[in-house]
Design a protein around this motif. Structure first.
Motif, PDB file in Angstrom:
ATOM      1  N   ALA A  63       0.835  -1.206   0.000  1.00  0.00           N
ATOM      2  CA  ALA A  63       0.000   0.000   0.000  1.00  0.00           C
ATOM      3  C   ALA A  63       0.871   1.258   0.000  1.00  0.00           C
ATOM      4  CB  ALA A  63      -0.946  -0.006   1.200  1.00  0.00           C
ATOM      5  N   ALA A  64       1.958   1.219   0.775  1.00  0.00           N
ATOM      6  CA  ALA A  64       2.875   2.357   0.827  1.00  0.00           C
ATOM      7  C   ALA A  64       3.557   2.552  -0.530  1.00  0.00           C
ATOM      8  CB  ALA A  64       3.913   2.143   1.929  1.00  0.00           C
ATOM      9  N   LYS A  65       3.839   1.459  -1.183  1.00  0.00           N
ATOM     10  CA  LYS A  65       4.451   1.526  -2.513  1.00  0.00           C
ATOM     11  C   LYS A  65       3.481   2.162  -3.512  1.00  0.00           C
ATOM     12  CE  LYS A  65       6.852  -1.572  -5.707  1.00  0.00           C
ATOM     13  NZ  LYS A  65       7.331  -2.948  -5.874  1.00  0.00           N
ATOM     14  N   LYS A  66       2.229   1.749  -3.459  1.00  0.00           N
ATOM     15  CA  LYS A  66       1.205   2.323  -4.346  1.00  0.00           C
ATOM     16  C   LYS A  66       0.996   3.812  -4.061  1.00  0.00           C
ATOM     17  CE  LYS A  66      -1.325  -1.913  -5.196  1.00  0.00           C
ATOM     18  NZ  LYS A  66      -2.509  -2.709  -4.863  1.00  0.00           N
ATOM     19  N   SER A  67       1.175   4.186  -2.802  1.00  0.00           N
ATOM     20  CA  SER A  67       1.018   5.595  -2.423  1.00  0.00           C
ATOM     21  C   SER A  67       2.245   6.427  -2.766  1.00  0.00           C
ATOM     22  CB  SER A  67       0.750   5.710  -0.922  1.00  0.00           C
ATOM     23  OG  SER A  67      -0.468   5.101  -0.596  1.00  0.00           O
ATOM     24  N   GLY A  68       3.308   5.762  -3.169  1.00  0.00           N
ATOM     25  CA  GLY A  68       4.527   6.471  -3.538  1.00  0.00           C
ATOM     26  C   GLY A  68       5.513   6.675  -2.410  1.00  0.00           C
ATOM     27  N   TRP A  69       5.263   6.107  -1.242  1.00  0.00           N
ATOM     28  CA  TRP A  69       6.177   6.269  -0.109  1.00  0.00           C
ATOM     29  C   TRP A  69       7.331   5.279  -0.168  1.00  0.00           C
ATOM     30  CZ3 TRP A  69       5.046  10.769   0.916  1.00  0.00           C
ATOM     31  CH2 TRP A  69       3.761  11.203   1.112  1.00  0.00           C
ATOM     32  N   VAL A  70       7.153   4.192  -0.897  1.00  0.00           N
ATOM     33  CA  VAL A  70       8.209   3.198  -1.095  1.00  0.00           C
ATOM     34  C   VAL A  70       8.561   3.213  -2.577  1.00  0.00           C
ATOM     35  CG1 VAL A  70       8.757   0.723  -1.026  1.00  0.00           C
ATOM     36  CG2 VAL A  70       7.448   1.758   0.836  1.00  0.00           C
ATOM     37  N   ARG A  71       9.847   3.241  -2.881  1.00  0.00           N
ATOM     38  CA  ARG A  71      10.282   3.271  -4.284  1.00  0.00           C
ATOM     39  C   ARG A  71       9.731   2.079  -5.051  1.00  0.00           C
ATOM     40  NH1 ARG A  71      15.968   3.642  -2.447  1.00  0.00           N
ATOM     41  NH2 ARG A  71      16.257   1.890  -3.850  1.00  0.00           N
ATOM     42  N   LYS A  72       9.398   2.303  -6.312  1.00  0.00           N
ATOM     43  CA  LYS A  72       8.746   1.269  -7.110  1.00  0.00           C
ATOM     44  C   LYS A  72       9.608   0.038  -7.323  1.00  0.00           C
ATOM     45  CE  LYS A  72       9.948   3.287 -11.564  1.00  0.00           C
ATOM     46  NZ  LYS A  72       9.458   3.783 -12.829  1.00  0.00           N
ATOM     47  N   GLU A  73      10.929   0.166  -7.303  1.00  0.00           N
ATOM     48  CA  GLU A  73      11.795  -0.995  -7.515  1.00  0.00           C
ATOM     49  C   GLU A  73      11.992  -1.837  -6.246  1.00  0.00           C
ATOM     50  OE1 GLU A  73      14.675   2.461  -6.735  1.00  0.00           O
ATOM     51  OE2 GLU A  73      12.762   2.193  -7.750  1.00  0.00           O
ATOM     52  N   MET A  74      11.488  -1.370  -5.127  1.00  0.00           N
ATOM     53  CA  MET A  74      11.614  -2.109  -3.872  1.00  0.00           C
ATOM     54  C   MET A  74      10.513  -3.163  -3.769  1.00  0.00           C
ATOM     55  SD  MET A  74      14.224  -0.976  -2.099  1.00  0.00           S
ATOM     56  CE  MET A  74      15.121  -0.921  -3.634  1.00  0.00           C
ATOM     57  N   ASP A  75      10.898  -4.363  -3.381  1.00  0.00           N
ATOM     58  CA  ASP A  75       9.957  -5.482  -3.256  1.00  0.00           C
ATOM     59  C   ASP A  75       9.570  -5.640  -1.783  1.00  0.00           C
ATOM     60  OD1 ASP A  75       8.787  -8.056  -2.987  1.00  0.00           O
ATOM     61  OD2 ASP A  75       9.885  -8.774  -4.735  1.00  0.00           O
ATOM     62  N   PRO A  76       8.282  -5.528  -1.456  1.00  0.00           N
ATOM     63  CA  PRO A  76       7.837  -5.654  -0.063  1.00  0.00           C
ATOM     64  C   PRO A  76       8.293  -6.950   0.623  1.00  0.00           C
ATOM     65  CG  PRO A  76       6.082  -4.745  -1.374  1.00  0.00           C
ATOM     66  CD  PRO A  76       7.166  -5.152  -2.337  1.00  0.00           C
ATOM     67  N   ILE A  77       8.429  -8.019  -0.112  1.00  0.00           N
ATOM     68  CA  ILE A  77       8.891  -9.277   0.496  1.00  0.00           C
ATOM     69  C   ILE A  77      10.305  -9.113   1.040  1.00  0.00           C
ATOM     70  CG2 ILE A  77       9.544 -11.678   0.026  1.00  0.00           C
ATOM     71  CD1 ILE A  77       7.144 -11.767  -1.920  1.00  0.00           C
ATOM     72  N   PHE A  78      11.167  -8.458   0.264  1.00  0.00           N
ATOM     73  CA  PHE A  78      12.546  -8.278   0.716  1.00  0.00           C
ATOM     74  C   PHE A  78      12.660  -7.211   1.801  1.00  0.00           C
ATOM     75  CE2 PHE A  78      13.028 -10.210  -3.507  1.00  0.00           C
ATOM     76  CZ  PHE A  78      13.700 -11.351  -3.110  1.00  0.00           C
ATOM     77  N   ILE A  79      11.808  -6.210   1.741  1.00  0.00           N
ATOM     78  CA  ILE A  79      11.765  -5.229   2.831  1.00  0.00           C
ATOM     79  C   ILE A  79      11.409  -5.951   4.131  1.00  0.00           C
ATOM     80  CG2 ILE A  79      10.583  -3.192   3.747  1.00  0.00           C
ATOM     81  CD1 ILE A  79      10.120  -2.340   0.790  1.00  0.00           C
ATOM     82  N   ASN A  80      10.422  -6.831   4.074  1.00  0.00           N
ATOM     83  CA  ASN A  80      10.038  -7.616   5.253  1.00  0.00           C
ATOM     84  C   ASN A  80      11.188  -8.481   5.749  1.00  0.00           C
ATOM     85  OD1 ASN A  80       7.528  -6.538   4.931  1.00  0.00           O
ATOM     86  ND2 ASN A  80       6.466  -8.471   4.652  1.00  0.00           N
ATOM     87  N   GLN A  81      11.902  -9.099   4.821  1.00  0.00           N
ATOM     88  CA  GLN A  81      13.044  -9.934   5.207  1.00  0.00           C
ATOM     89  C   GLN A  81      14.069  -9.110   5.988  1.00  0.00           C
ATOM     90  OE1 GLN A  81      13.791 -13.169   4.937  1.00  0.00           O
ATOM     91  NE2 GLN A  81      11.863 -13.702   3.977  1.00  0.00           N
ATOM     92  N   ILE A  82      14.304  -7.898   5.538  1.00  0.00           N
ATOM     93  CA  ILE A  82      15.264  -7.022   6.215  1.00  0.00           C
ATOM     94  C   ILE A  82      14.768  -6.682   7.619  1.00  0.00           C
ATOM     95  CG2 ILE A  82      16.257  -4.687   6.188  1.00  0.00           C
ATOM     96  CD1 ILE A  82      16.246  -5.010   3.044  1.00  0.00           C
ATOM     97  N   ILE A  83      13.508  -6.315   7.743  1.00  0.00           N
ATOM     98  CA  ILE A  83      12.951  -5.949   9.050  1.00  0.00           C
ATOM     99  C   ILE A  83      12.981  -7.141  10.001  1.00  0.00           C
ATOM    100  CG2 ILE A  83      10.851  -5.247  10.275  1.00  0.00           C
ATOM    101  CD1 ILE A  83      10.171  -3.550   7.742  1.00  0.00           C
TER     102      ILE A  83
END
Length: 131
Positions: A63-83
């Motif tokens: 949702a944050a990606k769609k809103s433009g707060w997360v860069r389009k090339e960032m994958d939410p799955i990998f962001i989660n892995q990092i967190i």
């Protein structure tokens, strides 16, 4: 929603996950060790109890990606892995950190600083833009 809303919700999520992990550290260590052994019964529990949390964060990031707060090339799955990787690593290394550095995830100051660093690295990185 605003960027401030996104940042505040991300910060709250990370703080809560670190707190829950710290207060259930022995159980969490057992659970992750058992999952790594690929025991079917443990994997079922993990899928039922922990995976839904991962999915909630993934949807939040999408949702944050769609809103433009997360860069389009960032994958939410990998962001989660990092967190989750940062949080679980802090818990798994708790005794070593206490022994070697005198800090551990059970201490509120450490948890807050860990949370702040995870969120700040996600939002701004570690590289200075000016020198």
């Amino acid at each position: 929603r605003t960027r401030a809303d996104f940042e505040a919700r991300l910060r709250l999520f990370v703080e809560e996950m670190i707190s829950v992990y710290a207060h259930q550290l022995p159980l969490a260590k057992i659970m992750f060790r058992e999952v790594e052994c690929d025991r079917p019964e443990t994997c079922k529990i993990f899928a039922a109890e922990f995976h839904p949390i991962f999915v909630v964060l993934q949807k939040f990031m999408e949702a944050a990606k769609k809103s433009g707060w997360v860069r389009k090339e960032m994958d939410p799955i990998f962001i989660n892995q990092i967190i989750f990787g940062a949080i679980t690593h802090a818990g798994r290394m708790d005794k070593m950190m206490k022994r070697q550095m005198g800090i551990n995830v059970r201490e509120p100051k450490f948890r807050q600083k860990l949370s702040d660093h995870i969120v700040d690295v996600l939002l701004g990185g570690i590289v200075r833009t000016e020198k």
